[in-house]
Design an enzyme around this catalytic site. Sequence first.
Site, PDB file in Angstrom:
ATOM      1  N   PHE A  70      33.644  27.571  35.796  1.00  0.00           N
ATOM      2  CA  PHE A  70      34.259  26.993  36.999  1.00  0.00           C
ATOM      3  C   PHE A  70      35.109  28.020  37.741  1.00  0.00           C
ATOM      4  O   PHE A  70      36.317  28.072  37.578  1.00  0.00           O
ATOM      5  CB  PHE A  70      35.088  25.760  36.633  1.00  0.00           C
ATOM      6  N   ASP A  87      42.508  23.071  38.308  1.00  0.00           N
ATOM      7  CA  ASP A  87      42.640  24.126  37.296  1.00  0.00           C
ATOM      8  C   ASP A  87      43.602  25.213  37.776  1.00  0.00           C
ATOM      9  O   ASP A  87      43.293  25.941  38.718  1.00  0.00           O
ATOM     10  CB  ASP A  87      41.282  24.802  37.030  1.00  0.00           C
ATOM     11  N   TYR A  92      47.517  12.801  34.895  1.00  0.00           N
ATOM     12  CA  TYR A  92      47.592  13.009  33.450  1.00  0.00           C
ATOM     13  C   TYR A  92      48.933  13.632  33.062  1.00  0.00           C
ATOM     14  O   TYR A  92      49.679  13.095  32.229  1.00  0.00           O
ATOM     15  CB  TYR A  92      46.433  13.894  32.972  1.00  0.00           C
ATOM     16  N   ASN A 116      45.906  24.813  24.964  1.00  0.00           N
ATOM     17  CA  ASN A 116      44.513  24.376  24.769  1.00  0.00           C
ATOM     18  C   ASN A 116      44.135  24.255  23.295  1.00  0.00           C
ATOM     19  O   ASN A 116      43.833  25.259  22.645  1.00  0.00           O
ATOM     20  CB  ASN A 116      43.567  25.339  25.488  1.00  0.00           C
ATOM     21  N   LEU A 163      36.001  23.750  27.164  1.00  0.00           N
ATOM     22  CA  LEU A 163      35.264  25.012  27.248  1.00  0.00           C
ATOM     23  C   LEU A 163      34.541  25.385  25.952  1.00  0.00           C
ATOM     24  O   LEU A 163      33.329  25.630  25.969  1.00  0.00           O
ATOM     25  CB  LEU A 163      36.215  26.149  27.657  1.00  0.00           C
ATOM     26  N   ASN A 170      41.819   2.472  18.919  1.00  0.00           N
ATOM     27  CA  ASN A 170      40.884   1.502  19.515  1.00  0.00           C
ATOM     28  C   ASN A 170      39.445   2.027  19.514  1.00  0.00           C
ATOM     29  O   ASN A 170      38.542   1.343  19.982  1.00  0.00           O
ATOM     30  CB  ASN A 170      41.328   1.109  20.934  1.00  0.00           C
ATOM     31  N   ARG A 220      36.899  24.230  39.556  1.00  0.00           N
ATOM     32  CA  ARG A 220      37.100  22.816  39.241  1.00  0.00           C
ATOM     33  C   ARG A 220      38.477  22.409  39.778  1.00  0.00           C
ATOM     34  O   ARG A 220      39.449  23.125  39.586  1.00  0.00           O
ATOM     35  CB  ARG A 220      37.043  22.638  37.721  1.00  0.00           C
ATOM     36  N   ALA A 227      45.783   8.803  23.774  1.00  0.00           N
ATOM     37  CA  ALA A 227      45.952   8.932  25.223  1.00  0.00           C
ATOM     38  C   ALA A 227      44.630   9.294  25.865  1.00  0.00           C
ATOM     39  O   ALA A 227      43.739   9.851  25.227  1.00  0.00           O
ATOM     40  CB  ALA A 227      46.974  10.016  25.547  1.00  0.00           C
TER      41      ALA A 227
END
Length: 347
Positions: free
Chosen positions: A213, A307, A146, A175, A195, A34, A304, A80
């Site tokens: 953070f 985390d 999430y 990650n 990051l 989309n 944050r 997603a």
Amino acid sequence: PICNVLVCGGAGYIGSHMVRALVARGCTPVIFDNLSTGHADAVDAAAPDCDLVRGDLLDRQALRRVFAEYSIDAVMHFSARSLVGESVREPALYYANNVTGTLNLLDAMREAGVLRLVFSSTAAVYGNPVTERIAETHPLAPVNPYGASKLMVERMLADHAAAYGLRSVALRYFNAAGADRAGGIGESHSPETHLIPNILRAVLGTGPALTVFGSDYDTPDGTCVRDYIHVNDLCDAHLAALDKLLAAPVGTAALKDGLTAEPGEKGALYYNLGNGLGFTVRQVIDAAARVTGREVPFTVGPRRDGDPARLVADSTLAGRELGWAPKVADIREIIETAWAWHSDQKY
Ligand code: UFG
């Protein structure tokens, strides 16, 4: 094998790398996206001859049309919302896109008789780790919407295997980082929260100075530890998963074989994808300084929300069952590929 693959989210960061890898393998990808966070330019750069169907997973008719128009052998699903913080503020968005959207996709697949799916899952299904390295046997206890939305989909996949003979592989990424060395595609989000892009943008002056953070975590230097995995290594694992799915029967034939009964040959497989190496935020900053030859401007801020201190994968199972091994495991090499993209960013 020659194979037509519907790539949902093929205009995004990981999806566009996958599209290029599929073409290189002799497959024909068709992209459904989309363009809410993806880029048409990424598709042009990754595979200019590939069809991009602009559509939304929440639009059931659009999904039906794409399966009617193309003869699809398997689906790879990268579409997603994927930001932890945003998911806490706007859970409805996450459950709609990630859960309802995937249910719509599964409905359209079943109607079209397409019963092979590689699904992008996440380390966030585990929640706060209770072991040093996280294996697939680790408790599933997501701590944000999430992660919860991805785990709900994994549950749907298991139920669809038992009832409809769907075969799926859920890949739980740690990650994702880096960019294809061939150039032209890379990681570009707006706003950017990850990051390595934030470090490189700070170095280039195309973004603000980095905020670290939190530096009071129980880790060697007080900053969070993560397992960075190169995007091309993720793509290799998807190709191995696709091969596994294509080699096995699906639907009623698979159900007759007792799809869910055989240990290790279940319909809904899941694997961690990481390097098994942990780097702190400070170590990533230091590596980026060496790669770029420049200072990384940063300040240390508060933690944050959401985390975990440390997320490191045990990917033994993917090695054993998919024959997968990461090729770009060195953090400097991963950053080098990201740096090449960011210094010549096209979109
Ligand atoms: N970080 C900073 N400053 C920044 C950006 C990130 O210090 O500007 C730190 C974060 O606090 C974290 C690390 O760098 O410690 C990595 O952060 P990212 O935002 O790049 O990635 P996450 O670890 O938050 O996200 C990953 C996956 C998600 C998954 C999540 C699980 O991308 O899909 O791990 O917690 F849900």
